[in-house]
Design a protein around this motif. Sequence first.
Motif, PDB file in Angstrom:
ATOM      1  N   GLN A  26     -29.609 -36.907  12.453  1.00 59.74           N
ATOM      2  CA  GLN A  26     -29.746 -35.449  12.473  1.00 59.74           C
ATOM      3  C   GLN A  26     -30.599 -34.976  13.651  1.00 59.74           C
ATOM      4  O   GLN A  26     -30.417 -33.862  14.143  1.00 59.74           O
ATOM      5  N   GLN A  27     -31.515 -35.817  14.109  1.00 52.49           N
ATOM      6  CA  GLN A  27     -32.430 -35.429  15.189  1.00 52.49           C
ATOM      7  C   GLN A  27     -31.739 -35.341  16.543  1.00 52.49           C
ATOM      8  O   GLN A  27     -32.252 -34.710  17.476  1.00 52.49           O
ATOM      9  N   THR A  28     -30.560 -35.980  16.660  1.00 50.14           N
ATOM     10  CA  THR A  28     -29.835 -35.967  17.936  1.00 50.14           C
ATOM     11  C   THR A  28     -28.403 -35.451  17.773  1.00 50.14           C
ATOM     12  O   THR A  28     -27.633 -35.447  18.738  1.00 50.14           O
ATOM     13  N   GLY A  29     -28.046 -35.039  16.570  1.00 51.73           N
ATOM     14  CA  GLY A  29     -26.675 -34.618  16.308  1.00 51.73           C
ATOM     15  C   GLY A  29     -26.391 -33.194  16.749  1.00 51.73           C
ATOM     16  O   GLY A  29     -27.197 -32.543  17.425  1.00 51.73           O
ATOM     17  N   ALA A  30     -25.218 -32.697  16.351  1.00 52.02           N
ATOM     18  CA  ALA A  30     -24.806 -31.329  16.651  1.00 52.02           C
ATOM     19  C   ALA A  30     -24.378 -30.674  15.347  1.00 52.02           C
ATOM     20  O   ALA A  30     -23.835 -31.334  14.449  1.00 52.02           O
ATOM     21  N   PHE A  31     -24.595 -29.357  15.254  1.00 53.28           N
ATOM     22  CA  PHE A  31     -24.399 -28.654  13.994  1.00 53.28           C
ATOM     23  C   PHE A  31     -23.399 -27.504  14.133  1.00 53.28           C
ATOM     24  O   PHE A  31     -23.508 -26.675  15.041  1.00 53.28           O
ATOM     25  N   TYR A  32     -22.434 -27.480  13.210  1.00 52.97           N
ATOM     26  CA  TYR A  32     -21.558 -26.328  13.035  1.00 52.97           C
ATOM     27  C   TYR A  32     -22.223 -25.426  11.996  1.00 52.97           C
ATOM     28  O   TYR A  32     -22.683 -25.908  10.958  1.00 52.97           O
ATOM     29  N   LEU A  33     -22.244 -24.132  12.246  1.00 57.63           N
ATOM     30  CA  LEU A  33     -22.916 -23.214  11.337  1.00 57.63           C
ATOM     31  C   LEU A  33     -21.922 -22.375  10.537  1.00 57.63           C
ATOM     32  O   LEU A  33     -20.871 -21.970  11.051  1.00 57.63           O
ATOM     33  N   PHE A  34     -22.267 -22.144   9.267  1.00 54.92           N
ATOM     34  CA  PHE A  34     -21.472 -21.325   8.350  1.00 54.92           C
ATOM     35  C   PHE A  34     -22.379 -20.283   7.716  1.00 54.92           C
ATOM     36  O   PHE A  34     -23.603 -20.439   7.692  1.00 54.92           O
ATOM     37  N   HIS A  35     -21.774 -19.242   7.177  1.00 52.96           N
ATOM     38  CA  HIS A  35     -22.507 -18.263   6.371  1.00 52.96           C
ATOM     39  C   HIS A  35     -21.585 -17.849   5.225  1.00 52.96           C
ATOM     40  O   HIS A  35     -20.532 -17.260   5.457  1.00 52.96           O
ATOM     41  N   PHE A  88     -22.679 -32.343  12.040  1.00 54.22           N
ATOM     42  CA  PHE A  88     -23.083 -31.866  10.727  1.00 54.22           C
ATOM     43  C   PHE A  88     -22.650 -30.411  10.557  1.00 54.22           C
ATOM     44  O   PHE A  88     -22.345 -29.719  11.529  1.00 54.22           O
ATOM     45  N   ALA A  89     -22.613 -29.957   9.312  1.00 52.10           N
ATOM     46  CA  ALA A  89     -22.330 -28.553   9.010  1.00 52.10           C
ATOM     47  C   ALA A  89     -23.441 -28.025   8.110  1.00 52.10           C
ATOM     48  O   ALA A  89     -23.875 -28.706   7.183  1.00 52.10           O
ATOM     49  N   LEU A  90     -23.889 -26.809   8.393  1.00 59.55           N
ATOM     50  CA  LEU A  90     -24.962 -26.190   7.627  1.00 59.55           C
ATOM     51  C   LEU A  90     -24.576 -24.755   7.299  1.00 59.55           C
ATOM     52  O   LEU A  90     -24.205 -23.995   8.200  1.00 59.55           O
ATOM     53  N   ASP A  91     -24.654 -24.389   6.018  1.00 57.12           N
ATOM     54  CA  ASP A  91     -24.348 -23.019   5.597  1.00 57.12           C
ATOM     55  C   ASP A  91     -25.651 -22.260   5.396  1.00 57.12           C
ATOM     56  O   ASP A  91     -26.460 -22.610   4.539  1.00 57.12           O
ATOM     57  N   LEU A  92     -25.842 -21.212   6.179  1.00 56.35           N
ATOM     58  CA  LEU A  92     -27.066 -20.422   6.127  1.00 56.35           C
ATOM     59  C   LEU A  92     -26.964 -19.250   5.162  1.00 56.35           C
ATOM     60  O   LEU A  92     -27.886 -18.454   5.061  1.00 56.35           O
ATOM     61  N   GLY A  93     -25.838 -19.167   4.443  1.00 58.03           N
ATOM     62  CA  GLY A  93     -25.651 -18.062   3.514  1.00 58.03           C
ATOM     63  C   GLY A  93     -25.575 -18.493   2.070  1.00 58.03           C
ATOM     64  O   GLY A  93     -25.393 -17.671   1.176  1.00 58.03           O
ATOM     65  N   LEU A  94     -25.712 -19.799   1.812  1.00 59.53           N
ATOM     66  CA  LEU A  94     -25.686 -20.304   0.435  1.00 59.53           C
ATOM     67  C   LEU A  94     -27.112 -20.600  -0.020  1.00 59.53           C
ATOM     68  O   LEU A  94     -28.034 -20.714   0.791  1.00 59.53           O
ATOM     69  N   ASP A  95     -27.296 -20.760  -1.334  1.00 60.74           N
ATOM     70  CA  ASP A  95     -28.618 -21.063  -1.871  1.00 60.74           C
ATOM     71  C   ASP A  95     -29.165 -22.345  -1.253  1.00 60.74           C
ATOM     72  O   ASP A  95     -28.461 -23.346  -1.129  1.00 60.74           O
ATOM     73  N   SER A  96     -30.402 -22.300  -0.878  1.00 67.71           N
ATOM     74  CA  SER A  96     -31.037 -23.434  -0.215  1.00 67.71           C
ATOM     75  C   SER A  96     -32.060 -24.104  -1.124  1.00 67.71           C
ATOM     76  O   SER A  96     -32.678 -23.460  -1.962  1.00 67.71           O
ATOM     77  N   SER A  97     -32.245 -25.389  -0.924  1.00 65.69           N
ATOM     78  CA  SER A  97     -33.261 -26.131  -1.666  1.00 65.69           C
ATOM     79  C   SER A  97     -34.664 -25.804  -1.171  1.00 65.69           C
ATOM     80  O   SER A  97     -35.647 -26.085  -1.837  1.00 65.69           O
ATOM     81  N   PHE A  98     -34.763 -25.192   0.019  1.00 65.75           N
ATOM     82  CA  PHE A  98     -36.054 -25.056   0.671  1.00 65.75           C
ATOM     83  C   PHE A  98     -36.528 -23.616   0.841  1.00 65.75           C
ATOM     84  O   PHE A  98     -37.497 -23.359   1.508  1.00 65.75           O
TER      85      PHE A  98
END
Length: 334
Positions: A26-35, A88-98
């Motif tokens: 994750q420290q060197t990867g690339a991220f696709y973003l979703f909402h 990786f893929a990360l959704d910034l519009g769904l409930d987060s653990s953090f």
Amino acid sequence: PLSTYVTKTRYLFELKEDDDACKKAQQTGAFYLFHGLAPLLQTSAHQYLAPRHSPLELERLLGKFGQDAQRIEDSVLIGCSEQQETWFALDLGLDSSFSISASLHKPEMETELKGSFIELRKALFQLNARDASMLSTAQALLRWHDAHQFCSRSGQATKKNVAGSKRVCPSNNIIYYPQMAPVVITLVSDGTRCLLARQSSFPKGMYSALAGFCDIGESVEETIRREVAEEVGLEVESLQYCASQHWPFPSGSLMIACHATVKPGQTEIQVNLRELETAAWFSHDEVATALKRKGSYTQQQNGTFPFWLPPKLAISHQLIKEWVEKQTCSSLPA
């Protein structure tokens, strides 16, 4: 020496099984973003492109919107390049653990990211094949995690591994893996014609092959025979496998495409109106002409819409095109 494909496959396997290795990636990867399961897209020459973001860019973005960088752990692994750059893929519009206020404000994010979060169903056919495949995988996996946050046995919250390849219930150690629903899609032929149908939800004028979910206990062959009988009242005599495709709608399906022929002399269609709006036989020339049509399809002067077929990215298009090519070859003089 191992082939590039084997090396890549084993690397992805290691990331799914080893949380520490995946965190390092994750420290060197690339991220696709979703909402809200809608991917971030940018427009370029009448086509959508899916931008990727580095961990540093993502941390800066999260910090700007008052989010902790730990939120990156909500991401899911969706693939890697031959050089082992992880995606990786990360959704910034769904409930987060953090975060208590998990959903980041969409308009401000779109302005910051110079793109738009667009519903995948609307954008899929304007993406290149690589991005379409990657975003389909990402959306299906993100959707599965959002819908499976609790153990069905204990009711306790489940925890995903770093890669997102599974969820585990801490109270009983039950492991949950992402699943796909098998769906058959079948092009029925009587030898010289093929049968195409449409549902009321289809765009005006579009016809496609018959499709339906597999029932518990059924083989693919049994599903095809049942679906054809249920939907158009015909009995399949023989069938042949064509190809398969992951399809992200409604929530992740495996489309299993086959050709089927019906018994000679038994070609009268009896449409099941609970399943279909209409169905009809089409000649080789009609289908070949429809395959050549391009562009948008507007209502004609007589109030009807031209007959057209699913876009190239859909496996139904491949199924229909293959039938046309076989018919063309068989009609050529020896």
